[in-house]
Scaffold this active site. Structure first.
Site, short mmCIF file in Angstrom:
data_model
loop_
_atom_site.label_atom_id
_atom_site.label_comp_id
_atom_site.label_asym_id
_atom_site.label_seq_id
_atom_site.Cartn_x
_atom_site.Cartn_y
_atom_site.Cartn_z
N SER A 1 0.83 -1.20 0.00
CA SER A 1 0.00 0.00 0.00
C SER A 1 0.86 1.24 0.00
O SER A 1 0.36 2.35 -0.16
CB SER A 1 -0.93 0.01 1.21
OG SER A 1 -0.21 -0.21 2.38
N HIS B 1 -4.14 -4.72 -4.74
CA HIS B 1 -4.26 -4.04 -3.45
C HIS B 1 -5.66 -4.25 -2.86
O HIS B 1 -6.65 -3.75 -3.40
CB HIS B 1 -3.96 -2.55 -3.63
CG HIS B 1 -3.88 -1.81 -2.34
ND1 HIS B 1 -4.35 -0.54 -2.16
CD2 HIS B 1 -3.40 -2.19 -1.12
CE1 HIS B 1 -4.16 -0.15 -0.92
NE2 HIS B 1 -3.58 -1.14 -0.26
N GLU C 1 -7.62 -2.78 -6.06
CA GLU C 1 -6.93 -1.95 -7.05
C GLU C 1 -5.91 -2.84 -7.75
O GLU C 1 -5.09 -3.49 -7.08
CB GLU C 1 -6.23 -0.78 -6.36
CG GLU C 1 -7.21 0.28 -5.83
CD GLU C 1 -6.54 1.36 -4.97
OE1 GLU C 1 -6.91 2.52 -5.08
OE2 GLU C 1 -5.64 1.02 -4.16
N ASN D 1 -5.79 5.21 -1.10
CA ASN D 1 -4.93 5.74 -0.04
C ASN D 1 -4.53 7.19 -0.29
O ASN D 1 -4.31 7.95 0.65
CB ASN D 1 -3.68 4.87 0.13
CG ASN D 1 -3.99 3.60 0.89
OD1 ASN D 1 -5.06 3.49 1.51
ND2 ASN D 1 -3.10 2.63 0.85
N1 CAA Z 1 -12.94 -9.99 9.20
C1 CAA Z 1 -13.96 -10.62 8.57
N2 CAA Z 1 -15.23 -10.14 8.55
C2 CAA Z 1 -15.47 -9.00 9.22
C3 CAA Z 1 -14.46 -8.29 9.90
C4 CAA Z 1 -13.15 -8.84 9.87
N3 CAA Z 1 -12.12 -8.22 10.47
N4 CAA Z 1 -15.01 -7.19 10.45
C5 CAA Z 1 -16.32 -7.20 10.13
N5 CAA Z 1 -16.58 -8.29 9.39
C6 CAA Z 1 -17.87 -8.65 8.78
C7 CAA Z 1 -18.87 -9.08 9.80
O1 CAA Z 1 -18.79 -10.46 10.03
C8 CAA Z 1 -20.19 -8.70 9.11
O2 CAA Z 1 -20.49 -9.70 8.15
P1 CAA Z 1 -22.00 -10.04 7.75
O3 CAA Z 1 -22.65 -8.77 7.28
O4 CAA Z 1 -21.82 -11.05 6.65
O5 CAA Z 1 -22.67 -10.59 8.95
C9 CAA Z 1 -19.84 -7.43 8.35
O6 CAA Z 1 -18.40 -7.46 8.18
C10 CAA Z 1 -20.22 -6.17 9.10
O7 CAA Z 1 -19.56 -6.23 10.36
P2 CAA Z 1 -20.13 -5.61 11.71
O8 CAA Z 1 -21.64 -5.65 11.67
O9 CAA Z 1 -19.45 -6.26 12.84
O10 CAA Z 1 -19.59 -4.15 11.74
P3 CAA Z 1 -19.90 -2.92 10.83
O11 CAA Z 1 -21.21 -2.98 10.17
O12 CAA Z 1 -19.57 -1.79 11.70
O13 CAA Z 1 -18.81 -3.03 9.67
C11 CAA Z 1 -16.70 -2.60 8.76
C12 CAA Z 1 -17.47 -3.13 9.96
C13 CAA Z 1 -17.02 -3.46 7.53
C14 CAA Z 1 -15.24 -2.68 9.06
C15 CAA Z 1 -17.19 -1.12 8.48
O14 CAA Z 1 -17.07 -0.37 9.65
C16 CAA Z 1 -16.39 -0.43 7.39
O15 CAA Z 1 -16.66 -0.59 6.21
N6 CAA Z 1 -15.39 0.39 7.81
C17 CAA Z 1 -14.50 1.09 6.87
C18 CAA Z 1 -13.28 0.24 6.64
C19 CAA Z 1 -12.33 0.87 5.66
O16 CAA Z 1 -12.38 2.04 5.34
N7 CAA Z 1 -11.38 0.05 5.17
C20 CAA Z 1 -10.33 0.50 4.28
C21 CAA Z 1 -9.13 0.89 5.06
S1 CAA Z 1 -7.81 1.43 4.01
C22 CAA Z 1 -6.98 0.05 3.60
O17 CAA Z 1 -7.22 -1.02 4.06
C23 CAA Z 1 -5.91 0.22 2.59
C24 CAA Z 1 -4.56 0.41 3.07
O18 CAA Z 1 -3.64 0.06 2.35
C25 CAA Z 1 -4.24 1.16 4.30
#
Ligand code: CAA
Length: 510
Positions: A128, A149, A161, A199
């Protein structure tokens, strides 16, 4: 080396190297797609931890009724955990590298892959923050190296990506795009540039949130709430930083800073301090929040509720206007509302707008020590909006607590912000919209790809350019200009294309 597009069915064996947060998630989704996976981690302890993470993720899916016990066992049976790199990659059609973000480690690994992999295997890096071109350039067959990515949590976020270097033939990028679709993801193809799409837009926004915290613009909870309740994002920026990892975030910012320069990418000092203190986020038990001690945010909210609520409030509608409903809500709970402050007035509420200082309205109203600005943010999608309670620096010490107590009493979803242009919601959002327009202006990505990437990679309800259109380009320009005038920071100067669209009344989407 092959120069043909390989259909997903032709990629049956995948080696995933590095079983950290991302590697274990990637190995899980590849195994879920029916492929055999060599899950490679040279450190036995990390290998065990990675496998435990995969088990926990699959168990969670079973407990939520998304997967049967039998399917979980079949997925696990397809995963071969091993510490033996040479044996693990020997039969792989595709290798996905997800080891720590250090260029010398990656170069050494890719040199080993040159020897250990089949010559027709495709090598992908999940980096990343590093240059895919530099990683490819150090290998014997650089044309077969590309970026793939994924986003955290990898099993959930739908975006991948696909990064091509100047040496990547279109067939390799197409093969990886088809495979991504077969894994249930949406691929977006981009060229190798720091931060790619997501990012490059996400990290300056997260960094901005840290600057706001560090310069006492608001509390960490209110900064997070501004993003969730005000912008409809699934997580606040400080919570998201803890999820991504503060060290990873710092590494991405440093690369963006090296490539593009400018204050948007200059890591906030607090980010470095937390990294130095090994407070790296969830993975280390603490970052902006403490994951070992529960309840701190709730306790902070409680404090405001026990602060005294004023018996009389002056409501000055001003130019921006305040909804008439606000007076009704206040009187309903037994607090008198007057149009001008009197000796009995405990709080003076003025209409606030993100382009203007509340201070001027506070001085005009008299009683500046008791003044608070209120700015309502419409969340859209029928969700309840957010009230920004804006405190000029001349406000008396107890005014913030009094305002928060009043907001709690009348059921307003509120955050408290210092009196700086943009307050919290617009400051965070509009600066990112400006970055998104710059990316389009540079010819790096289309508005549609930018919006899709942020929706599928970070769970945005709508993409930044669609949100910009909804806010109105001319309005966004004027708030950015006010932010620029107040801070002197050229990062807030509206980019030329945004200024042009604002003048012409053109939208970015539609
Ligand atoms: N592993 C596997 N599944 C997961 C999980 C994990 N760590 N965290 C959550 N889930 C799943 C849950 O099991 C649930 O699945 P179902 O709908 O099938 O039952 C679903 O995701 C939703 O989870 P929750 O209800 O517990 O929680 P939520 O609705 O608050 O969602 C989230 C959690 C999906 C993380 C949400 O908050 C979200 O989309 N957050 C933004 C995350 C983001 O921006 N990610 C990108 C970061 S940047 C990056 O990664 C790139 C880099 O290079 C830095």
């Amino acid at each position: 080396m092959t120069s043909d597009v390989i259909q997903p069915a032709g990629i049956r064996e995948v080696a995933v190297i590095g079983l950290g947060l991302m590697g274990s998630g990637i190995a899980e989704i590849v195994a879920r797609s029916g492929r055999r996976v060599a899950a490679i981690e040279v450190d036995q302890g990390f290998l065990n931890q990675g496998m435990a993470r995969m088990h926990a993720s699959l168990d969670r899916a079973v407990s939520r009724g998304k997967l049967t016990d039998t399917a979980r066992e079949e997925i696990l049976a397809r995963i071969w955990p091993t510490a033996d790199l040479t044996a693990g990659v020997a039969g792989a059609d595709l290798v996905i590298e997800a080891i720590p973000e250090r260029i010398e480690l990656k170069k050494t690994l890719f040199a080993q892959l040159d020897e250990a992999c089949r010559t027709d295997a495709i090598l992908a890096t999940n980096t990343s923050s590093l240059s895919v071109t530099e990683i490819a350039g150090g290998t014997r067959y650089p044309a077969r190296v590309a970026g793939l990515h994924f986003f955290n949590p990898a099993p959930v976020m739908k975006l991948v990506e696909v990064i091509s270097t100047v040496l990547t033939p279109p067939e390799i990028a197409e093969t990886l795009a088809l495979l991504s679709r077969d894994l249930g993801k949406t691929p977006i193809g981009v060229s190798d540039r720091a931060g790619f799409i997501v990012n490059a837009l996400l990290l300056p926004y997260l960094n901005h949130a840290i600057w706001l915290l560090e310069t006492a613009q608001a509390t960490r909870e209110d900064i997070d709430k501004a993003a969730t309740a005000g912008l409809g994002l699934p997580m606040g920026p400080l919570t998201l930083l803890d999820l991504i990892g503060l060290d990873t975030s710092l590494a991405v910012l440093e690369r963006l800073q090296a490539q593009f320069g400018g204050t948007r990418y200059t890591p906030a000092p607090l980010l470095r301090k937390l990294c130095d203190a090994r407070l790296l986020g969830r993975k280390s038990g603490g970052g902006f929040y403490d994951y070992q001690r529960q309840g701190t945010p709730a306790a902070a909210a409680e404090d405001h509720r026990v602060a005294p609520v004023p018996a009389e409030v002056a409501l000055i509608r001003g130019q921006g206007g305040l909804p008439g409903e606000l007076a009704d809500r206040i009187t309903t709970v037994g607090i008198s509302v007057v149009p001008k402050p009197s000796d009995k007035t405990g709080l003076v509420i003025v209409a606030a707008g993100p382009r203007h200082r509340v201070l001027d309205a506070a001085l005009a109203a008299g009683h500046p020590a008791d003044v608070i600005g209120v700015h309502f943010v419409k969340a859209g999608d029928g969700r309840p909006g957010l009230a920004e309670l804006v405190l000029p620096d001349v406000t008396a010490a107890g005014t913030a607590a009094k305002s928060a107590a009043l907001a709690a009493r009348i059921g307003l979803n509120a955050v408290i912000s210092r009196d700086r242009p943009g307050f919290l919601v617009e400051a965070l959002a509009y600066a990112q919209f400006n970055d998104a327009v710059r990316m389009f202006q540079d010819g790096y990505a289309s508005p549609a790809d930018i919006d899709t990437a942020m929706m599928l990679g970070c769970g945005y309800p709508r993409g930044p350019l669609q949100l910009l259109d909804e806010a109105g380009p001319a309005n966004v320009v004027s708030v950015l200009e006010a932010m620029h005038a107040a801070t002197g920071d050229p990062a807030y100067t509206p980019v030329p294309l945004l200024a042009e669209y604002a003048t012409a009344g053109t939208k970015f989407r539609s």
